[in-house]
Design a protein around this motif. Structure first.
Motif, PDB file in Angstrom:
ATOM      1  N   ASP A  26      35.592  30.664  33.612  1.00 33.01           N
ATOM      2  CA  ASP A  26      36.131  31.695  34.504  1.00 33.01           C
ATOM      3  C   ASP A  26      37.208  32.509  33.801  1.00 33.01           C
ATOM      4  O   ASP A  26      37.269  33.739  33.949  1.00 33.01           O
ATOM      5  CB  ASP A  26      36.706  31.056  35.770  1.00 33.01           C
TER       6      ASP A  26
ATOM      7  N   ILE B 223      37.162  36.504  33.060  1.00 30.40           N
ATOM      8  CA  ILE B 223      38.244  37.423  33.448  1.00 30.40           C
ATOM      9  C   ILE B 223      38.646  38.292  32.253  1.00 30.40           C
ATOM     10  O   ILE B 223      38.838  39.502  32.372  1.00 30.40           O
ATOM     11  CB  ILE B 223      39.445  36.627  33.987  1.00 30.40           C
TER      12      ILE B 223
ATOM     13  N   MET C  22      38.175  26.243  39.284  1.00 28.04           N
ATOM     14  CA  MET C  22      37.912  27.682  39.262  1.00 28.04           C
ATOM     15  C   MET C  22      39.147  28.451  38.839  1.00 28.04           C
ATOM     16  O   MET C  22      40.277  27.960  38.937  1.00 28.04           O
ATOM     17  CB  MET C  22      37.468  28.167  40.647  1.00 28.04           C
TER      18      MET C  22
ATOM     19  N   VAL D  74      40.482  32.647  39.259  1.00 27.31           N
ATOM     20  CA  VAL D  74      40.191  33.925  39.909  1.00 27.31           C
ATOM     21  C   VAL D  74      41.310  34.906  39.596  1.00 27.31           C
ATOM     22  O   VAL D  74      42.496  34.526  39.613  1.00 27.31           O
ATOM     23  CB  VAL D  74      40.074  33.752  41.439  1.00 27.31           C
TER      24      VAL D  74
ATOM     25  N   ASP E   9      42.635  38.353  41.242  1.00 25.48           N
ATOM     26  CA  ASP E   9      42.493  39.227  42.411  1.00 25.48           C
ATOM     27  C   ASP E   9      43.825  39.924  42.628  1.00 25.48           C
ATOM     28  O   ASP E   9      44.826  39.605  41.983  1.00 25.48           O
ATOM     29  CB  ASP E   9      42.114  38.391  43.636  1.00 25.48           C
TER      30      ASP E   9
ATOM     31  N   TYR F 114      44.716  33.868  45.434  1.00 22.35           N
ATOM     32  CA  TYR F 114      43.488  33.476  46.121  1.00 22.35           C
ATOM     33  C   TYR F 114      43.717  32.122  46.779  1.00 22.35           C
ATOM     34  O   TYR F 114      43.701  31.070  46.117  1.00 22.35           O
ATOM     35  CB  TYR F 114      42.335  33.402  45.118  1.00 22.35           C
TER      36      TYR F 114
ATOM     37  N   ASP G  99      34.988  39.418  49.528  1.00 25.40           N
ATOM     38  CA  ASP G  99      35.366  38.146  50.148  1.00 25.40           C
ATOM     39  C   ASP G  99      36.274  38.432  51.338  1.00 25.40           C
ATOM     40  O   ASP G  99      37.491  38.353  51.252  1.00 25.40           O
ATOM     41  CB  ASP G  99      36.081  37.243  49.129  1.00 25.40           C
TER      42      ASP G  99
ATOM     43  N   GLU H 143      38.827  35.654  52.567  1.00 25.61           N
ATOM     44  CA  GLU H 143      40.141  35.598  51.929  1.00 25.61           C
ATOM     45  C   GLU H 143      41.090  36.603  52.548  1.00 25.61           C
ATOM     46  O   GLU H 143      42.246  36.294  52.849  1.00 25.61           O
ATOM     47  CB  GLU H 143      39.999  35.857  50.431  1.00 25.61           C
TER      48      GLU H 143
END
Length: 390
Positions: free
Chosen positions: A43, A47, A110, A112, A114, A118, A351, A354
């Motif tokens: 992941d 990114i 995971m 992420v 964002d 998250y 999503d 979220e």
């Protein structure tokens, strides 16, 4: 850092112009093997790739520099020799802010990037282990334990000492009755009655402190366990003092260390949580059908969130929803264009779950990720519902 509702709200509001990196991992020495946590590393690589291919130069450089600067904290997060089962790291890209903590709760592996932290996996994991209390009662006393996020700790204990020196069990003559002669009888029953009466008195004396402790904790529920007679006594008193009827169980765990007590009680606590989730989902569904202060389905729930009327957001943690967001942060289902907002001003939201959680927490609402069985009750309502303030 200790996790609590206040920290969750703070994290949900953690945003950054260049993004927030959220890293989740479970480290269980009993299961870890070479190659574990491949998804986290993949992941992070993805990114970096997205930054190189799809971000403006300034943002790309900031993202790559931030990930490189977090190399050591991330390696510590993955280190099996460190303590903590579930580990979480949040870090803003441009602002340099970071938050890291560990819980005895399993998390998904995971990473992420964002615009905000998250928090949906965190909500799902902690909903399963939300704070609750165990009250263990026995002839020896009363013991309160706080259970939350995989950990247990003592909060109150009172050991009973019944002084029987002046009225020990003995034998002696009974008084004459109805002309019958004297007979030698045992006073054991009378002795035991006095012991039981004194234990009951001590339990009643402890009841106000028990109720005060329960009121002071943010427990979702209270389970009283132990001697059935004493369970009934303290449960009835507690229901009167707090207005909440506690769960009753007969397993005797008085005197156990807090963590062992929680382990012994785990099947009872898990079944109670599942039952409460089902009751909550049914209650909200029925209230929405009656037109009272509840909403079900994506459209109506989003309406409540947009108007800041949601008291508790209830969702199926396995569901995904898509939608859009207006410039002022209002949320709408996919395909719905709100009035007076040009379609070009809408931002797609992949999503939506979220974003719903973030909006709920921003208005001081509580969020519950339902047990799968309870979530099935909302299957025909998009897997989403809400208790409303009005």
């Amino acid at each position: 850092m200790e996790f609590n509702e206040g920290l969750l709200r703070k994290l949900a509001a953690m945003g950054d112009a260049y993004g927030v990196l959220s890293v989740y991992v479970t480290v269980d020495p009993r299961e870890d093997a070479p190659g574990a946590h491949v998804r986290v590393r993949n992941d992070l690589a993805a990114i970096r790739e997205r930054a190189r291919n799809a971000m403006p130069r300034d943002q790309r450089m900031a993202v790559e520099a931030r990930i490189e600067g977090l190399r050591e904290p991330i390696e510590e997060l993955l280190d099996a020799t460190e303590s903590g089962l579930g580990r979480v790291l949040f870090a803003t890209v441009a602002g340099g802010e970071s938050e890291s903590f560990r819980l005895q709760v399993r998390m998904p592996d995971m990473a992420v990037l964002d615009e905000f932290a998250y928090v949906r996996p965190l909500v799902a994991a902690t909903s399963e282990t939300a704070p609750e209390g165990i009250v263990a009662v026995a002839r020896g006393g009363v013991h309160l334990v706080d259970v939350r996020y995989g950990m247990a700790g003592d909060v109150y204990r009172s050991d009973f000492d019944v002084d029987t020196d002046d009225w020990r069990s003995k034998r002696g003559p009974a008084s004459s009755r109805s002309g019958k002669g004297q007979s030698v009888v045992s006073h054991t029953d009378r002795f035991e009655d006095r012991v039981e009466a004194n234990i009951a008195r001590l339990m009643r004396d402890a009841a106000p402190r028990v109720a005060e402790t329960v009121r002071d904790r943010d427990w979702e529920r209270v389970t009283i366990t132990g001697d059935p007679r004493l369970v009934d006594l303290i449960a009835g008193d507690l229901a009167q003092r707090t207005g909440e009827d506690p769960v009753r169980a007969e397993l005797n765990v008085f005197g156990f260390p807090a963590q062992r007590m929680a382990e012994e009680m785990r099947p009872v606590l898990e079944e109670t949580r599942k039952r409460d989730d089902r009751a909550l989902a049914e209650r909200v569904r029925d209230a929405a059908r009656a037109g009272t202060t509840a909403a079900t389905g994506l459209h109506d729930t989003l309406g409540g969130l947009n108007e800041r009327r949601v008291e508790r957001l209830i969702l199926d943690p396995e569901r995904t929803w898509r939608g859009s967001r207006t410039p002022d942060g209002l949320l709408f289902p996919d395909g719905q264009v709100p009035p007076d907002v040009p379609e070009g001003d809408l931002t797609p939201v992949a999503d939506l779950g979220e974003r719903m959680i973030e909006r709920a927490l921003a208005s001081d609402a509580r969020v519950t990720a339902l047990d799968p069985d309870a979530a099935g009750i909302l299957a025909d309502s998009d897997g989403i519902a809400a208790q409303l303030r009005w």
